[in-house]
Design a protein around this motif. Structure first.
Motif, PDB file in Angstrom:
ATOM      1  N   TYR A   1       0.988  -1.309  -0.020  1.00 19.91           N
ATOM      2  CA  TYR A   1       0.170   0.034  -0.086  1.00 19.91           C
ATOM      3  C   TYR A   1       0.671   1.317  -0.018  1.00 19.91           C
ATOM      4  N   ASP A   2       0.330   2.402  -0.528  1.00 17.23           N
ATOM      5  CA  ASP A   2       0.951   3.796  -0.245  1.00 17.23           C
ATOM      6  C   ASP A   2       1.360   3.808   1.144  1.00 17.23           C
ATOM      7  N   ILE A   3       2.519   4.502   1.304  1.00 19.67           N
ATOM      8  CA  ILE A   3       2.981   4.785   2.871  1.00 19.67           C
ATOM      9  C   ILE A   3       2.078   5.193   3.928  1.00 19.67           C
ATOM     10  N   ARG A   4       1.085   6.333   3.320  1.00 18.62           N
ATOM     11  CA  ARG A   4       0.182   6.858   4.232  1.00 18.62           C
ATOM     12  C   ARG A   4      -0.792   5.848   4.700  1.00 18.62           C
ATOM     13  N   THR A   5      -1.502   4.940   3.889  1.00 21.01           N
ATOM     14  CA  THR A   5      -2.257   3.794   4.328  1.00 21.01           C
ATOM     15  C   THR A   5      -1.394   2.819   5.342  1.00 21.01           C
ATOM     16  N   SER A   6      -0.305   2.523   4.825  1.00 24.44           N
ATOM     17  CA  SER A   6       0.692   1.691   5.535  1.00 24.44           C
ATOM     18  C   SER A   6       0.821   2.032   7.186  1.00 24.44           C
ATOM     19  N   LEU A   7       1.263   3.354   7.161  1.00 23.86           N
ATOM     20  CA  LEU A   7       1.558   3.981   8.397  1.00 23.86           C
ATOM     21  C   LEU A   7       0.098   4.148   9.215  1.00 23.86           C
ATOM     22  N   GLU A   8      -1.012   4.227   8.709  1.00 25.97           N
ATOM     23  CA  GLU A   8      -2.309   4.341   9.178  1.00 25.97           C
ATOM     24  C   GLU A   8      -2.689   2.773   9.978  1.00 25.97           C
ATOM     25  N   ASN A   9      -2.152   1.947   9.036  1.00 27.93           N
ATOM     26  CA  ASN A   9      -2.505   0.660   9.493  1.00 27.93           C
ATOM     27  C   ASN A   9      -1.486   0.208  11.085  1.00 27.93           C
ATOM     28  N   ASP A  10      -0.105   0.648  10.731  1.00 30.90           N
ATOM     29  CA  ASP A  10       0.692   0.750  12.034  1.00 30.90           C
ATOM     30  C   ASP A  10      -0.027   1.430  13.162  1.00 30.90           C
ATOM     31  N   LEU A  11      -0.516   2.542  12.951  1.00 28.89           N
ATOM     32  CA  LEU A  11      -0.885   3.297  13.903  1.00 28.89           C
ATOM     33  C   LEU A  11      -2.088   2.641  14.717  1.00 28.89           C
ATOM     34  N   GLU A  12      -2.955   1.766  13.899  1.00 32.59           N
ATOM     35  CA  GLU A  12      -4.135   1.158  14.347  1.00 32.59           C
ATOM     36  C   GLU A  12      -3.655   0.208  15.251  1.00 32.59           C
ATOM     37  N   LEU A  13      -2.509  -0.947  15.068  1.00 31.38           N
ATOM     38  CA  LEU A  13      -1.688  -1.759  15.836  1.00 31.38           C
ATOM     39  C   LEU A  13      -1.401  -1.094  17.072  1.00 31.38           C
ATOM     40  N   PHE A  14      -0.405  -0.130  17.024  1.00 30.75           N
ATOM     41  CA  PHE A  14       0.238   0.556  17.954  1.00 30.75           C
ATOM     42  C   PHE A  14      -1.053   0.772  18.824  1.00 30.75           C
ATOM     43  N   GLY A  15      -2.103   1.185  18.667  1.00 25.55           N
ATOM     44  CA  GLY A  15      -3.163   1.865  19.498  1.00 25.55           C
ATOM     45  C   GLY A  15      -3.511   0.486  20.385  1.00 25.55           C
ATOM     46  N   ASP A  16      -3.885  -0.487  19.715  1.00 21.58           N
ATOM     47  CA  ASP A  16      -4.461  -1.758  20.173  1.00 21.58           C
ATOM     48  C   ASP A  16      -3.439  -2.334  20.940  1.00 21.58           C
ATOM     49  N   ILE A  17      -1.971  -2.350  20.690  1.00 25.70           N
ATOM     50  CA  ILE A  17      -1.079  -2.961  21.719  1.00 25.70           C
ATOM     51  C   ILE A  17      -0.969  -1.981  22.966  1.00 25.70           C
ATOM     52  N   THR A  18      -0.999  -0.767  22.766  1.00 30.08           N
ATOM     53  CA  THR A  18      -0.830   0.175  23.791  1.00 30.08           C
ATOM     54  C   THR A  18      -2.187  -0.043  25.025  1.00 30.08           C
ATOM     55  N   GLU A  19      -3.278  -0.159  24.544  1.00 27.64           N
ATOM     56  CA  GLU A  19      -4.437  -0.772  25.348  1.00 27.64           C
ATOM     57  C   GLU A  19      -4.478  -1.947  25.955  1.00 27.64           C
ATOM     58  N   MET A  20      -3.682  -2.919  25.452  1.00 22.48           N
ATOM     59  CA  MET A  20      -3.462  -4.175  25.902  1.00 22.48           C
ATOM     60  C   MET A  20      -2.385  -4.398  26.889  1.00 22.48           C
ATOM     61  N   LEU A  21      -1.415  -3.382  26.523  1.00 19.30           N
ATOM     62  CA  LEU A  21      -0.042  -3.243  27.558  1.00 19.30           C
ATOM     63  C   LEU A  21      -0.674  -2.742  28.905  1.00 19.30           C
ATOM     64  N   ARG A  22      -1.510  -1.672  28.775  1.00 14.84           N
ATOM     65  CA  ARG A  22      -1.934  -1.126  29.861  1.00 14.84           C
ATOM     66  C   ARG A  22      -2.874  -2.051  30.858  1.00 14.84           C
ATOM     67  N   GLU A  23      -3.707  -2.840  30.316  1.00 15.41           N
ATOM     68  CA  GLU A  23      -4.408  -3.997  30.886  1.00 15.41           C
ATOM     69  C   GLU A  23      -3.624  -5.193  31.525  1.00 15.41           C
TER      70      GLU A  23
END
Length: 182
Positions: A113-135
């Protein structure tokens, strides 16, 4: 191929550590959480490496180098997670397909994918992992395992930092001229 006939310890079994003195039932919960974090981290790691390899365009070099640093930090965090799971008496999750099966996050598909879409996908996973780590930080605290809690906090600090930096890459301000965007 291994000639070992019998496993020393089966995946999923937790043996109480005499040194750490965390009761087996608590250690089982912690090892399960750590293996979940490990799986999610490796899913994100492989996605970030994919984007590191595929990035193109005017901002290629900076993003390429940055994603390489992100991948290295994720790999370092994964090592901490695996070693702590082992120290607690468990067997760290291993193997590519096992990560996706056990991860509570899903990577993007295999396409480029274009880099913007790729980074948006990365940001989504970073957010999910952030929430999980906090738990899982709260779980470790509740179970009285302050070392695991501290190690997870350090990993969370890196995950939040990289998520925040990716958020900056996705802002609409750019040095690229309007003509090159058309």
């Amino acid at each position: 191929m291994s000639t070992q006939k019998q496993a020393r310890q089966r995946y999923g079994d937790v043996h109480e550590s005499e040194a750490l003195r965390i009761p087996e039932e608590k250690a089982e919960q912690l090892v399960d959480a750590l293996n979940t974090d490990l799986a999610a981290t490796y899913v994100l790691y492989h996605q970030v490496k994919k984007h590191h390899w595929l990035v193109e365009g005017a901002e290629f070099l900076g993003i390429h180098e940055y994603l390489g640093e992100v991948a290295a930090d994720l790999e370092e965090g994964a090592d901490v997670l695996a070693e702590r799971a082992q120290a607690l008496g468990g067997v760290p999750l291993s193997g590519g397909a096992n990560y996706e099966e056990h991860a509570p996050v899903s990577p993007e598909d295999a396409d480029a994918y274009d880099i913007r879409t790729s980074l948006e996908n990365d940001l989504e996973l970073f957010g999910d992992i952030t929430e999980m780590l906090r738990e899982h930080i709260q779980l470790a605290n509740n179970l009285g395992d302050y070392n695991t809690e501290e190690q997870l906090r350090e990993i969370l600090e890196d995950v939040e930092k990289h998520g925040h930096h990716i958020e900056h890459y996705l802002e609409d301000d750019t040095l690229v001229t309007q003509g090159s965007l058309e």
